[in-house]
Write a protein that holds these residues in place. Sequence first.
Motif, PDB file in Angstrom:
ATOM      1  N   ASN A  43      -3.416  -4.389  -0.139  1.00 16.91           N
ATOM      2  CA  ASN A  43      -2.611  -3.689  -1.123  1.00 16.91           C
ATOM      3  C   ASN A  43      -1.511  -2.841  -0.463  1.00 16.91           C
ATOM      4  OD1 ASN A  43      -1.614  -2.125  -3.155  1.00 16.91           O
ATOM      5  ND2 ASN A  43      -3.577  -1.259  -3.783  1.00 16.91           N
TER       6      ASN A  43
ATOM      7  N   SER B 247      -4.405  -0.675   3.951  1.00 20.96           N
ATOM      8  CA  SER B 247      -5.183  -1.772   3.365  1.00 20.96           C
ATOM      9  C   SER B 247      -4.654  -3.107   3.870  1.00 20.96           C
ATOM     10  CB  SER B 247      -5.048  -1.692   1.840  1.00 20.96           C
ATOM     11  OG  SER B 247      -5.367  -2.927   1.252  1.00 20.96           O
TER      12      SER B 247
ATOM     13  N   TRP C 204      -6.682   2.221  -7.348  1.00 23.12           N
ATOM     14  CA  TRP C 204      -7.661   1.496  -8.152  1.00 23.12           C
ATOM     15  C   TRP C 204      -8.611   2.458  -8.868  1.00 23.12           C
ATOM     16  CZ3 TRP C 204     -12.997  -0.193  -6.711  1.00 23.12           C
ATOM     17  CH2 TRP C 204     -13.490  -1.133  -7.625  1.00 23.12           C
TER      18      TRP C 204
ATOM     19  N   HIS D  44       1.853  -8.392   0.489  1.00 29.18           N
ATOM     20  CA  HIS D  44       1.735  -7.349   1.513  1.00 29.18           C
ATOM     21  C   HIS D  44       1.627  -7.969   2.911  1.00 29.18           C
ATOM     22  CE1 HIS D  44       0.541  -3.683   3.401  1.00 29.18           C
ATOM     23  NE2 HIS D  44      -0.762  -3.887   3.378  1.00 29.18           N
TER      24      HIS D  44
ATOM     25  N   SER E 108      -1.396   1.010  -1.125  1.00 27.90           N
ATOM     26  CA  SER E 108      -2.456   1.895  -0.646  1.00 27.90           C
ATOM     27  C   SER E 108      -1.899   2.987   0.283  1.00 27.90           C
ATOM     28  CB  SER E 108      -3.514   1.054   0.051  1.00 27.90           C
ATOM     29  OG  SER E 108      -4.219   1.788   0.961  1.00 27.90           O
TER      30      SER E 108
END
Length: 470
Positions: free
Chosen positions: A16, A13, A206, A343, A19
């Motif tokens: 994020n 990602s 999520w 990130h 992820s």
Amino acid sequence: THGRTLVVVGHGSHLNADSARAVRAHAHHLRESGQFQEVLEAYWKEEPSLRQVLQTARYREVTVLPAFISEGYFTEQVIPRELGLSHQGRVPQGGITGEVNGKTVHYTRPYGIHPAMTDILLARAREVCPGWEAQKTALVVLGHGTRRNARSREAIENAAKTLAATGLFAKAVALYLDESPYATAWPEFTGELDVILVPFFASEGWHTQETIPEELGLHGAVSQLDERRVCYAHPVGTHPDVKGVLLELVHEAGGTVSGDVDEVHALAWNALLNAASAGLTVGELQIEPLPHGKFALRNVVDAGEDDLDTVPLDTVPLDTVPLDTVPLDELNAVTGRDDVGKHRPIRTQKGLPRGWRAEVSGVDLRHALHAIYPTVTEEAHAFEQGNLPITPWPDTAARQSGMYRRVRHATPEQLQSAQEMTCSGCLRSPLWAGETLSGTFLSGRSCGLPCAEACTLLVSEVAHLLEESP
Ligand code: SF4
């Protein structure tokens, strides 16, 4: 001198950092299995990137394993295309094999479609509510679903059908978040039975932690809804037994052959080791030679400071614990966020965090750099040799598909704006956009990091600008 590289592929990602966590864990377990001389990771939306990973493989025999829960657009189009494989479409049992720049690449099917996933699904269901009477319980397999590719739900349908046929549960059905039959309609499918919901997802995220509990009104592992118990399991993709499925897919793809070391790769790392032995700065990273062939790594700003905040790396004697195992994962995780925890999908974006130090052997220096600045050594060496292929923007744009297909219509001004948004915060020089570089860190220019091709962050910024333009 012989071996093979395993590349574990995830989506990743731009936003994020968590992820990629499940894929990182799979790669970690496969490293620990000791069956591969090298295990790398590669992602679509973060580094190490799919476009670059093969040149970072040490061996000429490479197996690429998509750690995806279903077949579809990514496993059939994006991943083979980005790797440079000519294959497009469904990957047959046993995988496909192709040649890419002198490397033999075995590309496997994604793990989610393996029949053994049904057992893992069952294990997830059983662990979450032990003692429930199966004959008074309905099992609901929750999938994402996508209208664009009917095959993406085939694995889920098959798993639900197999479990229904066993008669282990009073009922077993597959429901979806994004298409009919919808997950929210679970009461219609389960009568008055107790229900176990198992998300057929690759990782916690999520959907599993927010969308599903919210839409279905769940509270924790067991909820009391409509006068019956509804139990919510962990996703199948994070179950420890997935490792066995991954290994089986690698075997299926004929990946037991051991290959030669890639000579170009070996030359690049010899050049790096030579330069590091005299002390080297790569972007924001300082590599300092220590006695007994070791190296200390830290943010160049931290050089000379002894009183740093410590992270686990500082307390782990890395010379006794090979970086290939836990410390490597730590290094990746620690440098994958900046000082305020944001990130860093492109690792050469400015903002390498401070406050950490790693001590590594000469052998582990490659693994460490691969975690901190993937691909820069191979690219810098190719640049110094005059062999770095540059992909101009029109070629990158023409290759895009799906939601990024529209970037081929970007005006030069839009491309320029996207470059200002993304490349200005990056240590690399975008040679693909016509910038020049007089040399690299291998020849003493610490900020000489070539960028041969627009990254996915740039592509997505161009797509974003196009979306906003009238
Ligand atoms: Fe950095 Fe720009 Fe290259 Fe992306 S395209 S890696 S942001 S220089």
